[in-house]
Design a protein around this motif. Structure first.
Motif, PDB file in Angstrom:
ATOM      1  N   PHE A 212       0.820  -1.206   0.000  1.00  0.00           N
ATOM      2  CA  PHE A 212       0.000   0.000   0.000  1.00  0.00           C
ATOM      3  C   PHE A 212       0.858   1.263   0.000  1.00  0.00           C
ATOM      4  O   PHE A 212       0.446   2.300  -0.522  1.00  0.00           O
ATOM      5  CB  PHE A 212      -0.956  -0.004   1.188  1.00  0.00           C
ATOM      6  N   ARG A 213       2.045   1.164   0.555  1.00  0.00           N
ATOM      7  CA  ARG A 213       2.964   2.303   0.496  1.00  0.00           C
ATOM      8  C   ARG A 213       3.342   2.591  -0.951  1.00  0.00           C
ATOM      9  O   ARG A 213       3.395   3.754  -1.382  1.00  0.00           O
ATOM     10  CB  ARG A 213       4.208   2.009   1.327  1.00  0.00           C
ATOM     11  N   TRP A 214       3.594   1.536  -1.721  1.00  0.00           N
ATOM     12  CA  TRP A 214       3.928   1.705  -3.128  1.00  0.00           C
ATOM     13  C   TRP A 214       2.729   2.222  -3.921  1.00  0.00           C
ATOM     14  O   TRP A 214       2.880   3.018  -4.861  1.00  0.00           O
ATOM     15  CB  TRP A 214       4.421   0.391  -3.726  1.00  0.00           C
ATOM     16  N   GLU A 215       1.540   1.772  -3.552  1.00  0.00           N
ATOM     17  CA  GLU A 215       0.352   2.276  -4.240  1.00  0.00           C
ATOM     18  C   GLU A 215       0.169   3.772  -3.984  1.00  0.00           C
ATOM     19  O   GLU A 215      -0.184   4.525  -4.893  1.00  0.00           O
ATOM     20  CB  GLU A 215      -0.904   1.516  -3.780  1.00  0.00           C
ATOM     21  N   ARG A 216       0.396   4.212  -2.742  1.00  0.00           N
ATOM     22  CA  ARG A 216       0.283   5.634  -2.439  1.00  0.00           C
ATOM     23  C   ARG A 216       1.358   6.435  -3.180  1.00  0.00           C
ATOM     24  O   ARG A 216       1.087   7.533  -3.688  1.00  0.00           O
ATOM     25  CB  ARG A 216       0.380   5.866  -0.921  1.00  0.00           C
ATOM     26  N   PHE A 217       2.570   5.891  -3.229  1.00  0.00           N
ATOM     27  CA  PHE A 217       3.632   6.553  -3.988  1.00  0.00           C
ATOM     28  C   PHE A 217       3.230   6.697  -5.452  1.00  0.00           C
ATOM     29  O   PHE A 217       3.430   7.757  -6.064  1.00  0.00           O
ATOM     30  CB  PHE A 217       4.931   5.740  -3.886  1.00  0.00           C
ATOM     31  N   SER A 218       2.631   5.650  -6.016  1.00  0.00           N
ATOM     32  CA  SER A 218       2.216   5.678  -7.418  1.00  0.00           C
ATOM     33  C   SER A 218       1.147   6.734  -7.653  1.00  0.00           C
ATOM     34  O   SER A 218       1.140   7.405  -8.689  1.00  0.00           O
ATOM     35  CB  SER A 218       1.699   4.300  -7.838  1.00  0.00           C
ATOM     36  N   ALA A 219       0.228   6.882  -6.705  1.00  0.00           N
ATOM     37  CA  ALA A 219      -0.800   7.917  -6.825  1.00  0.00           C
ATOM     38  C   ALA A 219      -0.173   9.305  -6.758  1.00  0.00           C
ATOM     39  O   ALA A 219      -0.554  10.210  -7.518  1.00  0.00           O
ATOM     40  CB  ALA A 219      -1.843   7.750  -5.721  1.00  0.00           C
TER      41      ALA A 219
ATOM     42  N   ALA B  52      -7.973  -4.760   6.143  1.00  0.00           N
ATOM     43  CA  ALA B  52      -7.818  -4.863   7.597  1.00  0.00           C
ATOM     44  C   ALA B  52      -9.100  -5.384   8.233  1.00  0.00           C
ATOM     45  O   ALA B  52      -9.062  -6.205   9.171  1.00  0.00           O
ATOM     46  CB  ALA B  52      -7.451  -3.501   8.173  1.00  0.00           C
ATOM     47  N   GLU B  53     -10.240  -4.944   7.699  1.00  0.00           N
ATOM     48  CA  GLU B  53     -11.523  -5.395   8.244  1.00  0.00           C
ATOM     49  C   GLU B  53     -11.751  -6.874   7.978  1.00  0.00           C
ATOM     50  O   GLU B  53     -12.198  -7.616   8.853  1.00  0.00           O
ATOM     51  CB  GLU B  53     -12.648  -4.571   7.634  1.00  0.00           C
TER      52      GLU B  53
ATOM     53  N   ALA C 267      -9.464  -9.096   7.517  1.00  0.00           N
ATOM     54  CA  ALA C 267      -8.486  -9.873   8.279  1.00  0.00           C
ATOM     55  C   ALA C 267      -8.920 -10.054   9.720  1.00  0.00           C
ATOM     56  O   ALA C 267      -8.554 -11.028  10.385  1.00  0.00           O
ATOM     57  CB  ALA C 267      -7.123  -9.203   8.225  1.00  0.00           C
ATOM     58  N   SER C 268      -9.696  -9.115  10.245  1.00  0.00           N
ATOM     59  CA  SER C 268     -10.130  -9.178  11.639  1.00  0.00           C
ATOM     60  C   SER C 268     -11.369 -10.026  11.833  1.00  0.00           C
ATOM     61  O   SER C 268     -11.678 -10.431  12.945  1.00  0.00           O
ATOM     62  CB  SER C 268     -10.388  -7.760  12.177  1.00  0.00           C
ATOM     63  N   GLU C 269     -12.104 -10.335  10.770  1.00  0.00           N
ATOM     64  CA  GLU C 269     -13.346 -11.085  10.890  1.00  0.00           C
ATOM     65  C   GLU C 269     -13.172 -12.489  11.469  1.00  0.00           C
ATOM     66  O   GLU C 269     -13.938 -12.884  12.341  1.00  0.00           O
ATOM     67  CB  GLU C 269     -14.030 -11.147   9.532  1.00  0.00           C
ATOM     68  N   PRO C 270     -12.176 -13.283  11.062  1.00  0.00           N
ATOM     69  CA  PRO C 270     -12.011 -14.606  11.665  1.00  0.00           C
ATOM     70  C   PRO C 270     -11.767 -14.534  13.172  1.00  0.00           C
ATOM     71  O   PRO C 270     -12.243 -15.376  13.918  1.00  0.00           O
ATOM     72  CB  PRO C 270     -10.790 -15.184  10.933  1.00  0.00           C
ATOM     73  N   GLN C 271     -11.014 -13.542  13.618  1.00  0.00           N
ATOM     74  CA  GLN C 271     -10.747 -13.373  15.036  1.00  0.00           C
ATOM     75  C   GLN C 271     -12.030 -13.107  15.792  1.00  0.00           C
ATOM     76  O   GLN C 271     -12.274 -13.655  16.875  1.00  0.00           O
ATOM     77  CB  GLN C 271      -9.750 -12.240  15.256  1.00  0.00           C
ATOM     78  N   LEU C 272     -12.927 -12.307  15.227  1.00  0.00           N
ATOM     79  CA  LEU C 272     -14.200 -12.018  15.864  1.00  0.00           C
ATOM     80  C   LEU C 272     -15.063 -13.267  15.908  1.00  0.00           C
ATOM     81  O   LEU C 272     -15.776 -13.505  16.877  1.00  0.00           O
ATOM     82  CB  LEU C 272     -14.921 -10.904  15.113  1.00  0.00           C
TER      83      LEU C 272
END
Length: 246
Positions: A7-14, A235-236, A238-243
């Motif tokens: 995502f850092r690279w995606e932001r750099f690209s933008a 991120a959301e 990824a957190s669903e299995p934990q919930l």
């Protein structure tokens, strides 16, 4: 690749979109090629222009050579976000990618011809220099309409994305459609030496340039928001299995 790095690279690209816009404005101002000269300019005046702006033109082209590579990550991140709309690589994302890859050449090749005219103007006749300058302006302004499908593919994606928060907002979709429409008159510079459809005319140059400037500011902003949204969705999920385990 780690997701945070991705995502850092995606932001750099933008952000490359802003780099391109600022760099292009500086390069063209240094070259003295904005606003464009008249298509009816005399050969003698063209020779004088090339002599007087020789250093500026060559500096402009050198700057554009350095800037052109930044177009590619910018185009790719746009297609990656279009891919999210389509659920995989599809017609919209691939159309934007292929036309976007060609886009930098639409700037560089005409500028290279102008640079060749300014490089050693003393060894060429006024007729040759006039022909080279005509070629530059005809390609530079006239070829812009080739990229209508690029901006329309992005605009259409905003209309078919029915999620609560579209990746490309509706207003940006209409902006992209409008830009595509105002690029079309550029095709008629080959038929006109004066009036609104000449290469320095209101319809062929002024209106498309303004629309492109607005679109070039809006696009990186939209892309940065889209990347942030994509990161939040990941991120959301990824957190669903934990919930569920709780």
């Amino acid at each position: 690749m780690r997701k945070d790095l991705y995502f850092r690279w995606e932001r750099f690209s933008a952000w490359c979109g802003f780099v391109l816009l600022v760099g292009m404005l500086v390069a063209f101002a240094v070259g003295g090629i904005i606003p464009p000269m008249s298509p009816t300019e005399s050969p003698e005046n063209i020779v004088t222009f090339l002599h007087d702006h020789r250093t500026g033109i060559l500096t402009c082209v050198a700057l554009m050579v350095l800037l052109v590579p930044f177009e590619y990550p910018y185009v790719i991140v746009t297609s990656l976000q279009l891919r999210r709309v389509e659920g995989g690589w599809g017609l919209l994302s691939m159309t934007q990618l292929t036309t976007g890859v060609v886009a930098p050449l639409g700037f560089f090749f005409p500028l290279a011809i102008l640079a060749a005219a300014a490089y050693r103007p003393e060894i060429h006749s006024a007729d040759v220099l006039s022909a080279m300058t005509d070629t530059f302006w005809l390609m530079f302004v006239g070829n812009a309409c080739i990229f209508v499908l690029q901006v329309w593919s992005i605009g259409y994606a905003s209309f078919v994305d029915h999620r609560a928060k579209p990746i490309f907002p509706r207003w940006y979709g209409w902006l992209s459609v409008a830009l595509g429409v105002v690029l079309i008159p550029g095709a008629f510079v080959y038929l006109n030496q004066s009036g609104p459809l000449a290469w320095n005319g209101v319809l062929a140059y002024s209106v498309p340039s303004f629309a492109y400037f607005v679109w070039k500011i809006a696009t990186p902003i939209v892309l940065l928001r889209a990347v942030k949204q994509e990161e939040a969705e990941l991120a959301e999920s990824a957190s669903e299995p934990q919930l569920a385990d709780i």
